[in-house]
Motif scaffolding. Structure first.
Motif, PDB file in Angstrom:
ATOM      1  N   ARG A 159       0.817  -1.226   0.000  1.00 51.27           N
ATOM      2  CA  ARG A 159       0.000   0.000   0.000  1.00 51.27           C
ATOM      3  C   ARG A 159       0.844   1.267   0.000  1.00 51.27           C
ATOM      4  O   ARG A 159       0.325   2.346  -0.284  1.00 51.27           O
ATOM      5  CB  ARG A 159      -0.954  -0.008   1.200  1.00 51.27           C
ATOM      6  N   LYS A 160       2.111   1.137   0.280  1.00 54.90           N
ATOM      7  CA  LYS A 160       3.000   2.304   0.185  1.00 54.90           C
ATOM      8  C   LYS A 160       3.214   2.701  -1.268  1.00 54.90           C
ATOM      9  O   LYS A 160       3.493   3.866  -1.561  1.00 54.90           O
ATOM     10  CB  LYS A 160       4.360   1.991   0.820  1.00 54.90           C
ATOM     11  N   TYR A 161       3.114   1.720  -2.183  1.00 53.84           N
ATOM     12  CA  TYR A 161       3.459   1.962  -3.578  1.00 53.84           C
ATOM     13  C   TYR A 161       2.288   1.815  -4.552  1.00 53.84           C
ATOM     14  O   TYR A 161       2.388   2.239  -5.697  1.00 53.84           O
ATOM     15  CB  TYR A 161       4.577   1.000  -4.001  1.00 53.84           C
ATOM     16  N   TYR A 162       1.207   1.172  -4.094  1.00 51.00           N
ATOM     17  CA  TYR A 162       0.074   0.902  -4.977  1.00 51.00           C
ATOM     18  C   TYR A 162      -1.225   1.358  -4.324  1.00 51.00           C
ATOM     19  O   TYR A 162      -1.299   1.529  -3.115  1.00 51.00           O
ATOM     20  CB  TYR A 162      -0.026  -0.601  -5.295  1.00 51.00           C
ATOM     21  N   SER A 163      -2.257   1.504  -5.157  1.00 50.52           N
ATOM     22  CA  SER A 163      -3.581   1.836  -4.614  1.00 50.52           C
ATOM     23  C   SER A 163      -4.068   0.653  -3.774  1.00 50.52           C
ATOM     24  O   SER A 163      -3.551  -0.467  -3.904  1.00 50.52           O
ATOM     25  CB  SER A 163      -4.569   2.114  -5.748  1.00 50.52           C
ATOM     26  N   ASP A 164      -5.093   0.890  -2.939  1.00 51.74           N
ATOM     27  CA  ASP A 164      -5.629  -0.188  -2.097  1.00 51.74           C
ATOM     28  C   ASP A 164      -6.101  -1.373  -2.938  1.00 51.74           C
ATOM     29  O   ASP A 164      -5.840  -2.532  -2.604  1.00 51.74           O
ATOM     30  CB  ASP A 164      -6.789   0.318  -1.238  1.00 51.74           C
ATOM     31  N   GLN A 165      -6.774  -1.070  -4.046  1.00 58.52           N
ATOM     32  CA  GLN A 165      -7.294  -2.132  -4.904  1.00 58.52           C
ATOM     33  C   GLN A 165      -6.150  -2.934  -5.539  1.00 58.52           C
ATOM     34  O   GLN A 165      -6.182  -4.167  -5.566  1.00 58.52           O
ATOM     35  CB  GLN A 165      -8.191  -1.536  -5.986  1.00 58.52           C
ATOM     36  N   GLN A 166      -5.115  -2.249  -6.035  1.00 60.21           N
ATOM     37  CA  GLN A 166      -3.969  -2.940  -6.626  1.00 60.21           C
ATOM     38  C   GLN A 166      -3.229  -3.761  -5.552  1.00 60.21           C
ATOM     39  O   GLN A 166      -2.823  -4.894  -5.810  1.00 60.21           O
ATOM     40  CB  GLN A 166      -2.996  -1.936  -7.254  1.00 60.21           C
ATOM     41  N   ALA A 167      -3.065  -3.174  -4.388  1.00 51.56           N
ATOM     42  CA  ALA A 167      -2.374  -3.871  -3.304  1.00 51.56           C
ATOM     43  C   ALA A 167      -3.117  -5.146  -2.915  1.00 51.56           C
ATOM     44  O   ALA A 167      -2.493  -6.190  -2.697  1.00 51.56           O
ATOM     45  CB  ALA A 167      -2.212  -2.948  -2.095  1.00 51.56           C
ATOM     46  N   ASP A 168      -4.438  -5.061  -2.831  1.00 58.08           N
ATOM     47  CA  ASP A 168      -5.242  -6.248  -2.489  1.00 58.08           C
ATOM     48  C   ASP A 168      -5.041  -7.366  -3.512  1.00 58.08           C
ATOM     49  O   ASP A 168      -4.880  -8.530  -3.148  1.00 58.08           O
ATOM     50  CB  ASP A 168      -6.730  -5.894  -2.383  1.00 58.08           C
ATOM     51  N   LYS A 169      -5.034  -7.017  -4.797  1.00 51.97           N
ATOM     52  CA  LYS A 169      -4.837  -8.023  -5.843  1.00 51.97           C
ATOM     53  C   LYS A 169      -3.438  -8.639  -5.762  1.00 51.97           C
ATOM     54  O   LYS A 169      -3.277  -9.850  -5.904  1.00 51.97           O
ATOM     55  CB  LYS A 169      -5.056  -7.399  -7.230  1.00 51.97           C
ATOM     56  N   LEU A 170      -2.439  -7.788  -5.547  1.00 49.54           N
ATOM     57  CA  LEU A 170      -1.065  -8.278  -5.443  1.00 49.54           C
ATOM     58  C   LEU A 170      -0.884  -9.194  -4.234  1.00 49.54           C
ATOM     59  O   LEU A 170      -0.229 -10.238  -4.330  1.00 49.54           O
ATOM     60  CB  LEU A 170      -0.083  -7.107  -5.358  1.00 49.54           C
ATOM     61  N   VAL A 171      -1.473  -8.819  -3.110  1.00 47.87           N
ATOM     62  CA  VAL A 171      -1.357  -9.633  -1.897  1.00 47.87           C
ATOM     63  C   VAL A 171      -2.037 -10.981  -2.106  1.00 47.87           C
ATOM     64  O   VAL A 171      -1.491 -12.026  -1.732  1.00 47.87           O
ATOM     65  CB  VAL A 171      -1.954  -8.899  -0.672  1.00 47.87           C
ATOM     66  N   THR A 172      -3.205 -10.983  -2.712  1.00 43.43           N
ATOM     67  CA  THR A 172      -3.915 -12.242  -2.972  1.00 43.43           C
ATOM     68  C   THR A 172      -3.083 -13.150  -3.868  1.00 43.43           C
ATOM     69  O   THR A 172      -2.940 -14.345  -3.600  1.00 43.43           O
ATOM     70  CB  THR A 172      -5.292 -11.957  -3.607  1.00 43.43           C
ATOM     71  N   ALA A 173      -2.493 -12.594  -4.920  1.00 41.43           N
ATOM     72  CA  ALA A 173      -1.662 -13.395  -5.826  1.00 41.43           C
ATOM     73  C   ALA A 173      -0.411 -13.894  -5.107  1.00 41.43           C
ATOM     74  O   ALA A 173      -0.020 -15.065  -5.243  1.00 41.43           O
ATOM     75  CB  ALA A 173      -1.272 -12.560  -7.045  1.00 41.43           C
ATOM     76  N   PHE A 174       0.219 -13.019  -4.313  1.00 40.61           N
ATOM     77  CA  PHE A 174       1.426 -13.416  -3.574  1.00 40.61           C
ATOM     78  C   PHE A 174       1.126 -14.540  -2.597  1.00 40.61           C
ATOM     79  O   PHE A 174       1.860 -15.535  -2.536  1.00 40.61           O
ATOM     80  CB  PHE A 174       1.998 -12.205  -2.819  1.00 40.61           C
ATOM     81  N   MET A 175       0.052 -14.398  -1.827  1.00 39.10           N
ATOM     82  CA  MET A 175      -0.285 -15.407  -0.811  1.00 39.10           C
ATOM     83  C   MET A 175      -0.653 -16.735  -1.468  1.00 39.10           C
ATOM     84  O   MET A 175      -0.296 -17.802  -0.959  1.00 39.10           O
ATOM     85  CB  MET A 175      -1.423 -14.919   0.089  1.00 39.10           C
ATOM     86  N   SER A 176      -1.338 -16.697  -2.582  1.00 41.92           N
ATOM     87  CA  SER A 176      -1.695 -17.921  -3.294  1.00 41.92           C
ATOM     88  C   SER A 176      -0.432 -18.650  -3.752  1.00 41.92           C
ATOM     89  O   SER A 176      -0.288 -19.866  -3.561  1.00 41.92           O
ATOM     90  CB  SER A 176      -2.581 -17.581  -4.491  1.00 41.92           C
ATOM     91  N   ASP A 177       0.503 -17.912  -4.337  1.00 38.63           N
ATOM     92  CA  ASP A 177       1.761 -18.491  -4.795  1.00 38.63           C
ATOM     93  C   ASP A 177       2.587 -19.008  -3.606  1.00 38.63           C
ATOM     94  O   ASP A 177       3.141 -20.110  -3.659  1.00 38.63           O
ATOM     95  CB  ASP A 177       2.549 -17.438  -5.570  1.00 38.63           C
ATOM     96  N   PHE A 178       2.642 -18.244  -2.535  1.00 36.55           N
ATOM     97  CA  PHE A 178       3.393 -18.623  -1.342  1.00 36.55           C
ATOM     98  C   PHE A 178       2.838 -19.927  -0.746  1.00 36.55           C
ATOM     99  O   PHE A 178       3.588 -20.855  -0.446  1.00 36.55           O
ATOM    100  CB  PHE A 178       3.317 -17.492  -0.303  1.00 36.55           C
ATOM    101  N   GLU A 179       1.525 -20.012  -0.594  1.00 34.88           N
ATOM    102  CA  GLU A 179       0.903 -21.206  -0.015  1.00 34.88           C
ATOM    103  C   GLU A 179       1.100 -22.426  -0.914  1.00 34.88           C
ATOM    104  O   GLU A 179       1.350 -23.526  -0.418  1.00 34.88           O
ATOM    105  CB  GLU A 179      -0.578 -20.951   0.259  1.00 34.88           C
ATOM    106  N   MET A 180       1.042 -22.239  -2.216  1.00 36.84           N
ATOM    107  CA  MET A 180       1.258 -23.353  -3.144  1.00 36.84           C
ATOM    108  C   MET A 180       2.692 -23.883  -2.999  1.00 36.84           C
ATOM    109  O   MET A 180       2.914 -25.090  -2.921  1.00 36.84           O
ATOM    110  CB  MET A 180       1.001 -22.914  -4.581  1.00 36.84           C
ATOM    111  N   ASN A 181       3.656 -22.981  -2.936  1.00 27.35           N
ATOM    112  CA  ASN A 181       5.052 -23.396  -2.784  1.00 27.35           C
ATOM    113  C   ASN A 181       5.307 -24.040  -1.430  1.00 27.35           C
ATOM    114  O   ASN A 181       6.064 -25.011  -1.323  1.00 27.35           O
ATOM    115  CB  ASN A 181       5.995 -22.210  -2.987  1.00 27.35           C
ATOM    116  N   LEU A 182       4.680 -23.533  -0.389  1.00 28.53           N
ATOM    117  CA  LEU A 182       4.857 -24.096   0.945  1.00 28.53           C
ATOM    118  C   LEU A 182       4.298 -25.516   1.025  1.00 28.53           C
ATOM    119  O   LEU A 182       4.905 -26.398   1.637  1.00 28.53           O
ATOM    120  CB  LEU A 182       4.176 -23.199   1.992  1.00 28.53           C
ATOM    121  N   LYS A 183       3.172 -25.769   0.372  1.00 25.66           N
ATOM    122  CA  LYS A 183       2.564 -27.104   0.378  1.00 25.66           C
ATOM    123  C   LYS A 183       3.448 -28.126  -0.318  1.00 25.66           C
ATOM    124  O   LYS A 183       3.363 -29.315  -0.033  1.00 25.66           O
ATOM    125  CB  LYS A 183       1.182 -27.070  -0.287  1.00 25.66           C
ATOM    126  N   GLN A 184       4.289 -27.678  -1.226  1.00 25.35           N
ATOM    127  CA  GLN A 184       5.168 -28.588  -1.956  1.00 25.35           C
ATOM    128  C   GLN A 184       6.411 -28.958  -1.157  1.00 25.35           C
ATOM    129  O   GLN A 184       7.140 -29.860  -1.535  1.00 25.35           O
ATOM    130  CB  GLN A 184       5.575 -27.972  -3.289  1.00 25.35           C
TER     131      GLN A 184
END
Length: 130
Positions: free
Chosen positions: A89-114
């Motif tokens: 949120r320091k660098y992106y709008s709230d809406q952009q930040a929310d999308k980026l966080v969702t994508a990051f967390m999805s990728d992070f959780e997928m890698n952690l499960k492996q």
């Protein structure tokens, strides 16, 4: 019978148990020895979580000399999602930040499960030594 408990940070110790010993009773012993609250303990046998209300005898693969992994689930003070979201949120709008966080967390959780428990153990050891 003796069962070895392995904590992810490399600490091992043994517990003397009977076939009638409940998993919850084992966790109580762990709490006494290691001061890890019951609610933060998760015991794994061959990657599967042991149920508190079941006895040792309910698990055919749990026998003399078996090794259980103890995962400590510390309560979150501030979650990863919140930290990343605050940073984005320091660098992106709230809406952009929310999308980026969702994508990051999805990728992070997928890698952690492996990752296996051994992978996580090696990672934690390497981070401790640096």
């Amino acid at each position: 019978m003796q069962i070895t408990i392995k904590v992810l940070k490399g600490q091992d110790f043994t517990l003397d148990v009977e076939p009638t010993t409940l998993i919850s009773e084992m966790k109580e012993e762990i709490e006494k020895k290691l001061s890890i609250p019951l609610a933060e303990q998760k015991l794994l046998l061959l990657g599967r979580t042991l149920s508190d209300e079941k006895a040792v005898s309910a698990y055919p693969n749990l026998h003399e000399g078996s090794k259980l992994n103890l995962v400590v689930m510390r309560p979150r003070i501030e979650g990863l999602r919140e930290v990343i979201q605050r940073s984005f949120r320091k660098y992106y709008s709230d809406q952009q930040a929310d999308k980026l966080v969702t994508a990051f967390m999805s990728d992070f959780e997928m890698n952690l499960k492996q990752m296996s428990l051994d992978d996580i153990d090696r990672l934690s050891e390497s981070l401790e030594s640096s």
